[in-house]
Structures are given as structure tokens and as C-alpha cells.
Design an enzyme around this catalytic site. Structure first.
Site, PDB file in Angstrom:
ATOM      1  N   LYS A 189       1.119 -39.728  25.433  1.00 28.38           N
ATOM      2  CA  LYS A 189       1.217 -39.786  23.969  1.00 28.38           C
ATOM      3  C   LYS A 189       2.038 -40.996  23.528  1.00 28.38           C
ATOM      4  O   LYS A 189       1.688 -41.676  22.556  1.00 28.38           O
ATOM      5  CB  LYS A 189       1.802 -38.485  23.413  1.00 28.38           C
ATOM      6  CG  LYS A 189       1.870 -38.537  21.898  1.00 28.38           C
ATOM      7  CD  LYS A 189       1.544 -37.278  21.197  1.00 28.38           C
ATOM      8  CE  LYS A 189       1.449 -37.538  19.693  1.00 28.38           C
ATOM      9  NZ  LYS A 189       1.466 -36.331  18.910  1.00 28.38           N
ATOM     10  N   HIS A 225      -9.907 -27.716  13.513  1.00 28.93           N
ATOM     11  CA  HIS A 225      -9.389 -27.453  12.168  1.00 28.93           C
ATOM     12  C   HIS A 225     -10.319 -26.508  11.411  1.00 28.93           C
ATOM     13  O   HIS A 225      -9.855 -25.654  10.657  1.00 28.93           O
ATOM     14  CB  HIS A 225      -9.176 -28.765  11.399  1.00 28.93           C
ATOM     15  CG  HIS A 225      -8.046 -29.578  11.967  1.00 28.93           C
ATOM     16  ND1 HIS A 225      -7.926 -30.933  11.775  1.00 28.93           N
ATOM     17  CD2 HIS A 225      -6.993 -29.220  12.737  1.00 28.93           C
ATOM     18  CE1 HIS A 225      -6.835 -31.371  12.415  1.00 28.93           C
ATOM     19  NE2 HIS A 225      -6.265 -30.351  12.997  1.00 28.93           N
ATOM     20  N   LYS A 231       4.823 -37.897  13.438  1.00 30.55           N
ATOM     21  CA  LYS A 231       4.092 -37.323  12.287  1.00 30.55           C
ATOM     22  C   LYS A 231       4.877 -36.124  11.773  1.00 30.55           C
ATOM     23  O   LYS A 231       5.103 -35.168  12.514  1.00 30.55           O
ATOM     24  CB  LYS A 231       2.700 -36.867  12.716  1.00 30.55           C
ATOM     25  CG  LYS A 231       1.698 -37.995  12.858  1.00 30.55           C
ATOM     26  CD  LYS A 231       0.316 -37.420  13.108  1.00 30.55           C
ATOM     27  CE  LYS A 231      -0.740 -38.500  13.235  1.00 30.55           C
ATOM     28  NZ  LYS A 231      -2.049 -37.952  13.611  1.00 30.55           N
ATOM     29  N   GLU A 266      -2.328 -44.729  13.327  1.00 33.44           N
ATOM     30  CA  GLU A 266      -3.646 -44.110  13.557  1.00 33.44           C
ATOM     31  C   GLU A 266      -4.787 -44.901  12.928  1.00 33.44           C
ATOM     32  O   GLU A 266      -5.610 -44.372  12.181  1.00 33.44           O
ATOM     33  CB  GLU A 266      -3.652 -42.657  13.052  1.00 33.44           C
ATOM     34  CG  GLU A 266      -4.786 -41.858  13.662  1.00 33.44           C
ATOM     35  CD  GLU A 266      -4.754 -40.365  13.349  1.00 33.44           C
ATOM     36  OE1 GLU A 266      -3.701 -39.736  13.532  1.00 33.44           O
ATOM     37  OE2 GLU A 266      -5.800 -39.866  12.941  1.00 33.44           O
ATOM     38  N   GLU A 290      -3.633 -28.888  24.877  1.00 31.58           N
ATOM     39  CA  GLU A 290      -3.258 -30.286  24.601  1.00 31.58           C
ATOM     40  C   GLU A 290      -2.984 -31.045  25.910  1.00 31.58           C
ATOM     41  O   GLU A 290      -3.226 -32.243  25.999  1.00 31.58           O
ATOM     42  CB  GLU A 290      -2.038 -30.356  23.671  1.00 31.58           C
ATOM     43  CG  GLU A 290      -2.268 -29.758  22.270  1.00 31.58           C
ATOM     44  CD  GLU A 290      -3.084 -30.651  21.322  1.00 31.58           C
ATOM     45  OE1 GLU A 290      -3.405 -31.798  21.688  1.00 31.58           O
ATOM     46  OE2 GLU A 290      -3.404 -30.178  20.210  1.00 31.58           O
ATOM     47  N   HIS A 315      -3.767 -22.687  16.825  1.00 31.67           N
ATOM     48  CA  HIS A 315      -4.142 -24.091  17.016  1.00 31.67           C
ATOM     49  C   HIS A 315      -4.619 -24.424  18.437  1.00 31.67           C
ATOM     50  O   HIS A 315      -5.685 -25.003  18.625  1.00 31.67           O
ATOM     51  CB  HIS A 315      -2.964 -24.990  16.616  1.00 31.67           C
ATOM     52  CG  HIS A 315      -3.260 -26.449  16.764  1.00 31.67           C
ATOM     53  ND1 HIS A 315      -4.163 -27.110  15.959  1.00 31.67           N
ATOM     54  CD2 HIS A 315      -2.804 -27.377  17.647  1.00 31.67           C
ATOM     55  CE1 HIS A 315      -4.231 -28.382  16.321  1.00 31.67           C
ATOM     56  NE2 HIS A 315      -3.421 -28.572  17.352  1.00 31.67           N
ATOM     57  N   ARG A 343      -5.061 -44.029  18.296  1.00 31.11           N
ATOM     58  CA  ARG A 343      -4.413 -42.729  18.062  1.00 31.11           C
ATOM     59  C   ARG A 343      -5.419 -41.664  17.615  1.00 31.11           C
ATOM     60  O   ARG A 343      -5.194 -40.474  17.814  1.00 31.11           O
ATOM     61  CB  ARG A 343      -3.267 -42.875  17.047  1.00 31.11           C
ATOM     62  CG  ARG A 343      -2.423 -41.616  16.945  1.00 31.11           C
ATOM     63  CD  ARG A 343      -1.097 -41.814  16.248  1.00 31.11           C
ATOM     64  NE  ARG A 343      -0.328 -40.579  16.268  1.00 31.11           N
ATOM     65  CZ  ARG A 343       0.931 -40.460  15.921  1.00 31.11           C
ATOM     66  NH1 ARG A 343       1.601 -41.528  15.529  1.00 31.11           N
ATOM     67  NH2 ARG A 343       1.554 -39.299  15.954  1.00 31.11           N
ATOM     68  N   ASN A 352      -7.270 -36.827  18.535  1.00 38.58           N
ATOM     69  CA  ASN A 352      -7.927 -35.756  17.775  1.00 38.58           C
ATOM     70  C   ASN A 352      -9.155 -35.196  18.492  1.00 38.58           C
ATOM     71  O   ASN A 352      -9.963 -34.497  17.872  1.00 38.58           O
ATOM     72  CB  ASN A 352      -8.328 -36.265  16.379  1.00 38.58           C
ATOM     73  CG  ASN A 352      -7.103 -36.563  15.544  1.00 38.58           C
ATOM     74  OD1 ASN A 352      -6.126 -35.822  15.589  1.00 38.58           O
ATOM     75  ND2 ASN A 352      -7.135 -37.660  14.797  1.00 38.58           N
ATOM     76  N   HIS A 392     -10.305 -31.779  17.720  1.00 38.72           N
ATOM     77  CA  HIS A 392      -9.551 -31.300  16.561  1.00 38.72           C
ATOM     78  C   HIS A 392     -10.387 -31.155  15.289  1.00 38.72           C
ATOM     79  O   HIS A 392     -10.031 -30.372  14.417  1.00 38.72           O
ATOM     80  CB  HIS A 392      -8.347 -32.206  16.300  1.00 38.72           C
ATOM     81  CG  HIS A 392      -7.210 -31.962  17.265  1.00 38.72           C
ATOM     82  ND1 HIS A 392      -7.359 -32.090  18.626  1.00 38.72           N
ATOM     83  CD2 HIS A 392      -5.934 -31.578  17.064  1.00 38.72           C
ATOM     84  CE1 HIS A 392      -6.208 -31.819  19.211  1.00 38.72           C
ATOM     85  NE2 HIS A 392      -5.331 -31.499  18.288  1.00 38.72           N
ATOM     86  N   ARG A 439      16.290 -40.205   0.690  1.00 41.47           N
ATOM     87  CA  ARG A 439      15.402 -41.268   1.214  1.00 41.47           C
ATOM     88  C   ARG A 439      15.491 -41.407   2.732  1.00 41.47           C
ATOM     89  O   ARG A 439      15.191 -42.458   3.290  1.00 41.47           O
ATOM     90  CB  ARG A 439      15.715 -42.619   0.564  1.00 41.47           C
ATOM     91  CG  ARG A 439      15.485 -42.645  -0.928  1.00 41.47           C
ATOM     92  CD  ARG A 439      15.397 -44.086  -1.401  1.00 41.47           C
ATOM     93  NE  ARG A 439      15.397 -44.143  -2.850  1.00 41.47           N
ATOM     94  CZ  ARG A 439      16.486 -44.314  -3.586  1.00 41.47           C
ATOM     95  NH1 ARG A 439      17.656 -44.451  -3.004  1.00 41.47           N
ATOM     96  NH2 ARG A 439      16.397 -44.360  -4.897  1.00 41.47           N
TER      97      ARG A 439
HETATM   98  N1  GLY Z   1      -1.293 -34.741  16.992  1.00 40.36           N
HETATM   99  C1  GLY Z   1      -1.949 -35.967  17.018  1.00 40.36           C
HETATM  100  C2  GLY Z   1      -1.086 -37.133  16.736  1.00 40.36           C
HETATM  101  O1  GLY Z   1       0.123 -37.037  16.787  1.00 40.36           O
HETATM  102  O2  GLY Z   1      -1.586 -38.188  16.429  1.00 40.36           O
END
Ligand code: GLY
Length: 342
Positions: free
Chosen positions: A214, A239, A130, A224, A172, A249, A228, A232, A235, A108
Site C-alpha cells: 500500500k 460498495h 484517506k 488517486e 484486503e 466491507h 491508486r 479498488n 470495490h 485547520r
Molecule cells: N482503500 C483504498 C485506498 O486507500 O486508496
């Protein structure tokens, strides 16, 4: 060296942007630390991690799977890893996403940190909590948001990064200027060549400024729900490019940003001259800005992207350099506009 801090509901991260991770690694107990490392990183930099238990996670996007995660849980059990241990994810975004996911779910959740060794990972994947794996060819379908205790962005390791992989990181970096930091965008227009030549001081500044951007976004909207999403930018298209045409990427993000900027012009949001500035900056990074894609195929791939809701797809578009907006487009309208853009 530069130290920044991210504080959010998912935890707090100390983020160090520095030359070499060896001193940072001295802060971990070798008997209770397990390094999950990218195979390529171990080829060049194994010595840095020699005092710890090390497991290679392999290399490539296929490592980011539930199958690999389950194999690794078994290895953690064999090593009798318990809650007093720390997991260090070392490598690019694949290694840190997978390690963060394993550390967040095993028992956990145990303590974890990252040594980020690719430019793309340093300015994006390793920051913001993330962590996850892919499913059935769709990226990051299973995962958690949970902040690593520490992140070390190892500028020294960038010297052994292949040129194409290194340059991909600039997509990026340019993104932060384009979506929210016009002053940084102008700095990049003046100094991009020094970064590309791997000038350590310039790189430290470019990485730190990207990470600072960031951090601000993640602190404002960790889950998000709003701001946030602007990260993207490019993106949704990217994708599609990655999945259909197997483009790396960062390169896919470059193509996606150019297309998103052109879409912004087409919809009357952005002046054409500003979209051209973005395209020119990406060309100076030797990143791709055009590609022969099929409208129907790309639109279908994007329809399956997880940012789709109902019959529309959310796009991050620009009103200005440094000003991103969230814009929903019906799939049919998207196809019409894509035909025009092509
Ligand atoms: N890679 C985009 C984010 O971390 O939200």
C-alpha cells in the site's frame, strides 16, 4: 516488530507493525493527547489508553457521519484542545477515518496518529491518509487526504477480534497479491491457514507485506489519479453489496473480487484458472464468494458509485495474478455481462 515509512506530499507516516501498542503510547504527553476510540475496543483494551483523555466515538458505520464529527468538535472545544495537542484515533477503519478527518479539519489541522486494532484497518484504512465521513448512505463522500504522523498496527489486539471480523481482513490481504504482488499471492496460497490461526509471526509478515504494497502505491499516486485506483479491485461491486444487502466491507470485497475476476475472464483478459485460484484462496479464508444478487438492483447501486463518470463505470480488472488494469464499461454492457455472470 517492523517499522516502515511512507513519504508523500500529504506528509510522512511512520508505520509500526508490532505486538502491543503500550510502549508506542508512552511517547505521547498524557496532558495533551486525546484518544478517540471505538466503543468495542474500549470494552477490551481501555487499560492501554488509561493515562489519556478518552472519548468513545461509538461503534458501527453510523459513527462516520458529519453529525458525529460536529458533536466531537464541540467536545474538543470543551476540553480546550489546541494546536499543541495530538489526536489518536484508536480502533478499526471507522475510528481512524473519523479521527483523521476531525484532526485534519479542527483548527485547520492538528497532529494525529492511529492505533489500528482490526486486521482490515491495519492493512488498508489506517494507511494512506484517506480520512472522511459518509453522506446520505454513500461512503467517504466528504474527506481529506492527509497522512497521520504515526500508525501503530497492534497485533496483540487482534486476539480479541471476533472471528468473522478478523477473517474479513484477509480479503484486503489477498487483494494486494492479486493486483500487484504475485509472489505474495503464492506465499498466501502456501501459508494462509497459519494466518487464519492467528500465528503472530505469520500475521506480522502478512500485515507488513500488505502495508509495504500500500505504501508503494500511495507514494506513487497519493491523490488517486492512476495506480491508486487499482486498490479498488472488487470495490465497485463491493460498495453495491454493502449498500444494498448490508454485507460487512471485507466480505463484500471478497464477493466483489470474485465477480471482478470472473468479469476479467469474460472480457478475455484473464485465464479462468487464475480467477479460480483467487476464489479458492478466499474460500480457504471462509470468505463468501457467491451471493444471490439482482442484476438491475446491483447495476443501479453501482451507477451511483462515485467512480462513475459519464455513462460508464470504471472497474479494476486483472490481466494476470499480480497485474491489475483499469477498464471502463458502459452501464448497458455491464448489465448484459452481469446477466451472463449470474
Ligand atoms: N482503500 C483504498 C485506498 O486507500 O486508496
Amino acid at each position: 516488530m517492523n517499522t516502515l515509512e511512507l513519504v508523500s506530499k500529504g506528509g510522512a507516516s511512520i508505520i509500526i507493525i508490532g505486538g502491543d501498542s503500550r510502549k508506542f503510547l508512552q511517547g505521547f504527553d498524557p496532558a495533551r493527547t486525546l484518544v478517540l476510540a471505538d466503543e468495542n475496543l474500549l470494552t477490551y483494551h481501555r487499560k492501554k489508553f488509561d493515562s489519556f483523555n478518552i472519548i468513545s466515538i461509538g461503534a458501527g458505520e453510523q459513527a462516520k457521519s458529519m453529525t458525529r464529527a460536529i458533536e466531537l468538535y464541540h467536545k474538543l472545544l470543551e476540553l480546550e484542545v489546541d494546536r499543541s495537542w495530538t489526536l489518536i484515533g484508536a480502533g478499526g477503519g471507522i475510528a481512524t477515518d473519523l479521527s483523521g478527518f476531525i484532526a485534519s479539519t479542527y483548527l485547520r489541522g492538528i497532529s494525529f496518529a492511529f492505533v489500528s486494532t482490526t486486521l482490515l484497518g491495519q492493512v488498508d484504512a489506517s494507511i494512506g491518509g484517506k480520512n472522511g465521513v459518509n453522506l446520505d448512505g454513500f461512503k467517504n463522500m466528504i474527506g481529506v487526504i492527509n497522512q497521520p504522523a504515526q500508525v501503530f498496527c497492534d497485533i496483540d489486539s487482534l486476539s480479541s477480534l471476533p472471528e468473522r471480523e478478523f477473517l474479513a481482513g484477509f480479503a484486503e490481504i489477498v487483494k494486494y497479491g492479486a493486483i500487484r504482488d504475485p509472489e505474495f499471492f503464492e506465499y498466501l496460497e502456501r501459508n494462509i491457514e497459519s494466518g487464519i490461526k492467528r500465528d503472530a509471526k505469520v500475521l506480522e509478515y502478512m500485515i507488513s507485506r500488505s502495508v509495504k504494497n500500500k505504501i508503494e502505491v500511495v507514494q506513487a499516486d497519493e491523490r488517486e489519479l492512476g495506480e491508486r485506483k487499482t486498490l479498488n479491485f472488487g470495490h465497485t461491486f463491493a460498495h453495491g453489496f454493502e449498500k444494498l444487502y448490508k454485507i460487512p466491507h471485507g466480505e463484500a470485497v471478497s464477493l466483489g473480487m470474485v465477480l471482478a475476476a470472473k468479469l476479467s475472464v469474460k472480457l478475455g483478459l484473464l485465464e479462468a484458472e487464475k480467477a479460480e485460484r483467487i476464489e479458492k484462496l478466499l474460500i480457504r479464508c471462509s470468505l463468501p464468494v457467491s451471493f444471490k444478487w439482482e442484476v438491475e438492483v446491483l447495476a443501479e447501486a453501482m451507477k451511483k458509485d462515485k467512480k462513475r463518470s459519464g455513462g460508464s463505470i470504471s472497474f479494476i480488472l486483472l490481466k494476470d495474478i499480480g497485474k491489475a488494469v483499469i477498464h471502463k464499461l458502459e452501464v448497458q454492457t455491464l448489465k448484459t455481462v452481469l446477466h451472463d455472470l449470474r
